[in-house]
Design an enzyme around this catalytic site. Structure first.
Site, PDB file in Angstrom:
ATOM      1  N   HIS A  57     -50.259 -41.243 -22.186  1.00 39.08           N
ATOM      2  CA  HIS A  57     -51.048 -41.532 -23.383  1.00 39.08           C
ATOM      3  C   HIS A  57     -51.846 -40.263 -23.671  1.00 39.08           C
ATOM      4  O   HIS A  57     -52.229 -39.553 -22.737  1.00 39.08           O
ATOM      5  CB  HIS A  57     -52.072 -42.634 -23.122  1.00 39.08           C
ATOM      6  CG  HIS A  57     -51.502 -43.972 -22.800  1.00 39.08           C
ATOM      7  ND1 HIS A  57     -51.128 -44.339 -21.538  1.00 39.08           N
ATOM      8  CD2 HIS A  57     -51.255 -45.042 -23.596  1.00 39.08           C
ATOM      9  CE1 HIS A  57     -50.679 -45.579 -21.559  1.00 39.08           C
ATOM     10  NE2 HIS A  57     -50.732 -46.020 -22.790  1.00 39.08           N
ATOM     11  N   ASP A  60     -54.619 -40.006 -21.306  1.00 38.82           N
ATOM     12  CA  ASP A  60     -54.329 -39.817 -19.870  1.00 38.82           C
ATOM     13  C   ASP A  60     -54.364 -38.326 -19.581  1.00 38.82           C
ATOM     14  O   ASP A  60     -54.726 -37.888 -18.491  1.00 38.82           O
ATOM     15  CB  ASP A  60     -52.916 -40.292 -19.494  1.00 38.82           C
ATOM     16  CG  ASP A  60     -52.725 -41.770 -19.702  1.00 38.82           C
ATOM     17  OD1 ASP A  60     -53.713 -42.509 -19.679  1.00 38.82           O
ATOM     18  OD2 ASP A  60     -51.552 -42.180 -19.891  1.00 38.82           O
ATOM     19  N   MET A  91     -41.786 -39.124 -22.522  1.00 35.47           N
ATOM     20  CA  MET A  91     -42.321 -40.025 -23.556  1.00 35.47           C
ATOM     21  C   MET A  91     -43.822 -39.814 -23.720  1.00 35.47           C
ATOM     22  O   MET A  91     -44.518 -39.506 -22.764  1.00 35.47           O
ATOM     23  CB  MET A  91     -42.007 -41.466 -23.113  1.00 35.47           C
ATOM     24  CG  MET A  91     -42.577 -42.569 -23.959  1.00 35.47           C
ATOM     25  SD  MET A  91     -44.198 -43.117 -23.408  1.00 35.47           S
ATOM     26  CE  MET A  91     -43.797 -44.505 -22.363  1.00 35.47           C
ATOM     27  N   GLU A 184     -43.360 -51.683 -28.359  1.00 38.71           N
ATOM     28  CA  GLU A 184     -43.420 -52.474 -27.115  1.00 38.71           C
ATOM     29  C   GLU A 184     -44.223 -53.752 -27.319  1.00 38.71           C
ATOM     30  O   GLU A 184     -45.408 -53.721 -27.645  1.00 38.71           O
ATOM     31  CB  GLU A 184     -44.054 -51.622 -26.010  1.00 38.71           C
ATOM     32  CG  GLU A 184     -44.222 -52.369 -24.702  1.00 38.71           C
ATOM     33  CD  GLU A 184     -44.784 -51.487 -23.597  1.00 38.71           C
ATOM     34  OE1 GLU A 184     -44.859 -50.252 -23.764  1.00 38.71           O
ATOM     35  OE2 GLU A 184     -45.159 -52.058 -22.550  1.00 38.71           O
ATOM     36  N   LYS A 186     -45.893 -57.553 -26.242  1.00 33.02           N
ATOM     37  CA  LYS A 186     -46.544 -58.259 -25.130  1.00 33.02           C
ATOM     38  C   LYS A 186     -47.202 -59.505 -25.717  1.00 33.02           C
ATOM     39  O   LYS A 186     -47.798 -59.436 -26.790  1.00 33.02           O
ATOM     40  CB  LYS A 186     -47.585 -57.345 -24.487  1.00 33.02           C
ATOM     41  CG  LYS A 186     -48.190 -57.904 -23.211  1.00 33.02           C
ATOM     42  CD  LYS A 186     -49.106 -56.889 -22.540  1.00 33.02           C
ATOM     43  CE  LYS A 186     -49.676 -57.475 -21.269  1.00 33.02           C
ATOM     44  NZ  LYS A 186     -50.634 -56.571 -20.620  1.00 33.02           N
ATOM     45  N   GLU A 220     -40.470 -54.514 -21.973  1.00 28.41           N
ATOM     46  CA  GLU A 220     -40.983 -54.430 -20.587  1.00 28.41           C
ATOM     47  C   GLU A 220     -40.743 -55.749 -19.876  1.00 28.41           C
ATOM     48  O   GLU A 220     -41.100 -56.816 -20.388  1.00 28.41           O
ATOM     49  CB  GLU A 220     -42.475 -54.095 -20.590  1.00 28.41           C
ATOM     50  CG  GLU A 220     -43.082 -54.203 -19.189  1.00 28.41           C
ATOM     51  CD  GLU A 220     -44.494 -53.666 -19.056  1.00 28.41           C
ATOM     52  OE1 GLU A 220     -44.780 -52.610 -19.659  1.00 28.41           O
ATOM     53  OE2 GLU A 220     -45.297 -54.302 -18.359  1.00 28.41           O
ATOM     54  N   HIS A 223     -43.617 -58.258 -19.584  1.00 24.68           N
ATOM     55  CA  HIS A 223     -44.140 -58.824 -20.822  1.00 24.68           C
ATOM     56  C   HIS A 223     -43.317 -60.013 -21.303  1.00 24.68           C
ATOM     57  O   HIS A 223     -43.875 -60.972 -21.840  1.00 24.68           O
ATOM     58  CB  HIS A 223     -44.226 -57.742 -21.896  1.00 24.68           C
ATOM     59  CG  HIS A 223     -45.206 -56.655 -21.546  1.00 24.68           C
ATOM     60  ND1 HIS A 223     -45.438 -55.574 -22.340  1.00 24.68           N
ATOM     61  CD2 HIS A 223     -46.004 -56.501 -20.454  1.00 24.68           C
ATOM     62  CE1 HIS A 223     -46.348 -54.793 -21.765  1.00 24.68           C
ATOM     63  NE2 HIS A 223     -46.696 -55.334 -20.610  1.00 24.68           N
ATOM     64  N   ASP A 248     -39.244 -50.294 -20.120  1.00 22.43           N
ATOM     65  CA  ASP A 248     -40.296 -50.305 -19.096  1.00 22.43           C
ATOM     66  C   ASP A 248     -39.884 -51.269 -17.990  1.00 22.43           C
ATOM     67  O   ASP A 248     -39.835 -52.493 -18.184  1.00 22.43           O
ATOM     68  CB  ASP A 248     -41.632 -50.749 -19.707  1.00 22.43           C
ATOM     69  CG  ASP A 248     -42.359 -49.602 -20.392  1.00 22.43           C
ATOM     70  OD1 ASP A 248     -41.811 -48.473 -20.415  1.00 22.43           O
ATOM     71  OD2 ASP A 248     -43.480 -49.830 -20.899  1.00 22.43           O
ATOM     72  N   ASP A 258     -50.578 -60.249 -16.243  1.00 26.69           N
ATOM     73  CA  ASP A 258     -49.719 -59.055 -16.196  1.00 26.69           C
ATOM     74  C   ASP A 258     -49.836 -58.383 -14.830  1.00 26.69           C
ATOM     75  O   ASP A 258     -50.852 -57.774 -14.517  1.00 26.69           O
ATOM     76  CB  ASP A 258     -50.187 -58.095 -17.300  1.00 26.69           C
ATOM     77  CG  ASP A 258     -49.249 -56.924 -17.497  1.00 26.69           C
ATOM     78  OD1 ASP A 258     -48.101 -56.995 -17.026  1.00 26.69           O
ATOM     79  OD2 ASP A 258     -49.661 -55.942 -18.120  1.00 26.69           O
ATOM     80  N   ASP A 260     -47.509 -56.172 -13.251  1.00 21.95           N
ATOM     81  CA  ASP A 260     -47.024 -54.792 -13.118  1.00 21.95           C
ATOM     82  C   ASP A 260     -46.539 -54.457 -11.707  1.00 21.95           C
ATOM     83  O   ASP A 260     -46.832 -53.385 -11.162  1.00 21.95           O
ATOM     84  CB  ASP A 260     -48.109 -53.784 -13.541  1.00 21.95           C
ATOM     85  CG  ASP A 260     -48.257 -53.709 -15.056  1.00 21.95           C
ATOM     86  OD1 ASP A 260     -47.273 -53.965 -15.763  1.00 21.95           O
ATOM     87  OD2 ASP A 260     -49.365 -53.380 -15.524  1.00 21.95           O
ATOM     88  N   ASP A 290     -42.965 -48.771 -15.388  1.00 11.23           N
ATOM     89  CA  ASP A 290     -44.335 -49.012 -15.856  1.00 11.23           C
ATOM     90  C   ASP A 290     -44.983 -50.062 -14.956  1.00 11.23           C
ATOM     91  O   ASP A 290     -45.085 -51.233 -15.301  1.00 11.23           O
ATOM     92  CB  ASP A 290     -44.309 -49.487 -17.315  1.00 11.23           C
ATOM     93  CG  ASP A 290     -45.704 -49.508 -17.906  1.00 11.23           C
ATOM     94  OD1 ASP A 290     -46.638 -49.041 -17.230  1.00 11.23           O
ATOM     95  OD2 ASP A 290     -45.872 -49.997 -19.032  1.00 11.23           O
TER      96      ASP A 290
HETATM   97  C1  GLT Z   1     -50.497 -50.296 -20.535  1.00 12.87           C
HETATM   98  C2  GLT Z   1     -49.533 -51.419 -20.822  1.00 12.87           C
HETATM   99  C3  GLT Z   1     -48.139 -50.953 -20.759  1.00 12.87           C
HETATM  100  C4  GLT Z   1     -47.794 -50.003 -21.871  1.00 12.87           C
HETATM  101  C5  GLT Z   1     -48.509 -48.725 -21.793  1.00 12.87           C
HETATM  102  C6  GLT Z   1     -48.231 -47.936 -23.031  1.00 12.87           C
HETATM  103  S1  GLT Z   1     -50.151 -48.863 -21.402  1.00 12.87           S
HETATM  104  O1  GLT Z   1     -50.465 -49.989 -19.185  1.00 12.87           O
HETATM  105  O2  GLT Z   1     -49.758 -52.490 -19.892  1.00 12.87           O
HETATM  106  O3  GLT Z   1     -47.243 -51.993 -20.734  1.00 12.87           O
HETATM  107  O4  GLT Z   1     -46.434 -49.673 -21.750  1.00 12.87           O
HETATM  108  O5  GLT Z   1     -49.268 -47.947 -23.932  1.00 12.87           O
HETATM  109 MN    MN Z   2     -45.239 -51.041 -20.687  1.00 12.12          MN
HETATM  110 MN    MN Z   3     -47.393 -54.259 -18.699  1.00 11.23          MN
END
Ligand code: GLT
Ligand code: MN
Ligand code: MN
Length: 390
Positions: A57, A60, A91, A184, A186, A220, A223, A248, A258, A260, A290
């Protein structure tokens, strides 16, 4: 013997600065790991080995309140780390969710000035990503949503979002950049309800954009699983539409916040079908992990987390190869589908004469309904391959 599961540049595996650089902070507790500079994160990825690219980002890399001199120094150090590790920037994206200015959304905010600021911030994000040679630009609308629908007209929100993407597509083209944009989805978190909650919502929006050819999706795993959906099917829809511009990879238990998690660690069977889909359909974009290491992980364990993510993908890729080559699977697949060129030709496109022929056809419903479909055996054989029983 060469290690079959050793990643190479051809695998196009990438990590975000915010993923391996994650400090373990959560809503209930502070960091458990040290803050690393962008250059230190790239060096860590170099130590992991086999990593093709890094993603960031805008903030970041360059903090939102950095001076020009600070920004120049950070970028210099980052560029030097990329050079010594031979890792590319794959990216870029914009942080349109962290700062309080975006508390009510960015492109969909109720405040025209915030909407304009979000577009300006993304223009600068595109400049920064282009400076480092990124080819994909992701849009995750972290704050594009509401807690109460009293706050915004959701139809107006879609229009605001579309207009921002149209503006930014033109900006990228006029600037001579060659980005592909990847949207993306969510369903919730951080907002109570987010607009464009699934990949399907974005696939429906894209044809209505000014430059639809420039825009695809970045699905993702976590998500779609948060929403209880089948991720493999979401990715298949994107692939079929020619819109899988980025992906992702991570993991997630269904019905939870979430998480991750490391790719393949929660639902290996789903992960297997996903890898098989990507490989069977020759997806050749970046594969971005991700995800975050457990909050308990130290630096060494973060390295294990990154290696494990790539290794699990490659193990599942090998399993997919075995599945495709397996004699019993092949014979079961032959059994379950009944092909007929003549019948397919009849329904391949409407003509009055085909409709007439079809209308006059006699179907033996009972016979068709009683045909054997050994899916239990097929699924069990799949599990045996996955569990390593040959
Ligand atoms: C954040 C989010 C991710 C996204 C990122 C891109 S930031 O961590 O949970 O799923 O891909 O903005
Ligand atoms: Mn993501
Ligand atoms: Mn995520």
């Amino acid at each position: 013997m060469p290690d079959t599961y050793k990643p190479t540049m051809r695998d196009k595996f990438t990590f975000g600065l915010w993923t391996v650089g994650n400090t373990g902070r959560d809503p209930f507790g502070g960091p458990t790991r040290a803050v690393l500079t962008p250059a230190e994160i790239v060096d860590l990825l170099g130590e992991v080995g086999g990593v093709c690219g890094v993603n960031f980002h805008d903030n970041d890399l360059v903090p939102i309140d950095a001076t020009e001199a600070e920004a120049a120094e950070i970028k210099r150090d980052f560029a030097a780390a990329l050079k010594r590790t031979k890792i590319q920037v794959a990216m870029g994206t914009t942080n349109l969710f962290g700062d309080p200015v975006f508390k009510d959304g960015a492109f969909t905010s109720n405040d025209a000035e915030v909407r304009a600021y979000a577009i300006q911030k993304t223009m600068r994000g595109l400049d920064l990503a282009a400076e480092f040679g990124a080819r994909v630009f992701v849009f995750w609308g972290g704050r594009e949503g509401v807690e109460t629908d009293a706050a915004k007209d959701p139809v107006e929100a879609v229009r605001r979002f579309r207009s921002a993407i149209d503006f930014l597509c033109d900006y990228a083209v006029e600037s001579g950049y060659e980005f592909r944009f990847a949207l993306e989805a969510k369903p919730n978190e951080p907002r109570g309800h987010m607009y464009f909650p699934t990949t399907g919502h974005y696939l429906a929006l894209i044809p209505s954009l000014k430059r639809p050819e420039m825009v695809g999706v970045n699905p993702e795993v976590a998500h779609e699983h948060m929403a209880g959906l089948n991720f493999v099917h979401a990715v298949a829809a994107a692939l079929e539409a020619g819109k899988l511009f980025h992906i992702d990879l991570n993991d997630q238990e269904f019905g939870r916040y979430d998480q991750d998690f490391r790719f393949g660690s929660a639902n290996p069977k789903h992960a297997f079908f996903l890898v098989k889909l990507l490989e069977d359909h020759k997806y050749d974009g970046f594969k971005h992990f991700d995800s975050h290491a457990f909050r308990t992980a130290d630096r060494d364990d973060v390295i294990e987390f990154a290696r494990g993510s790539m290794r699990s993908y490659l193990i599942l890729k090998e399993k997919a190869r075995r599945w495709n080559a397996d004699k019993e699977i092949k014979s079961l697949l032959r059994k379950i589908s009944r092909a007929s060129k003549d019948i397919d030709a009849l329904t391949a496109g409407f003509t009055a004469s085909r409709a007439e022929t079809l209308g006059a056809m006699a179907f033996d419903r009972e016979k068709l309904g009683s045909r054997a479909l050994p899916y239990e055996r097929l699924d069990q054989r799949t599990m045996e391959i996955l569990l390593g029983v040959d």
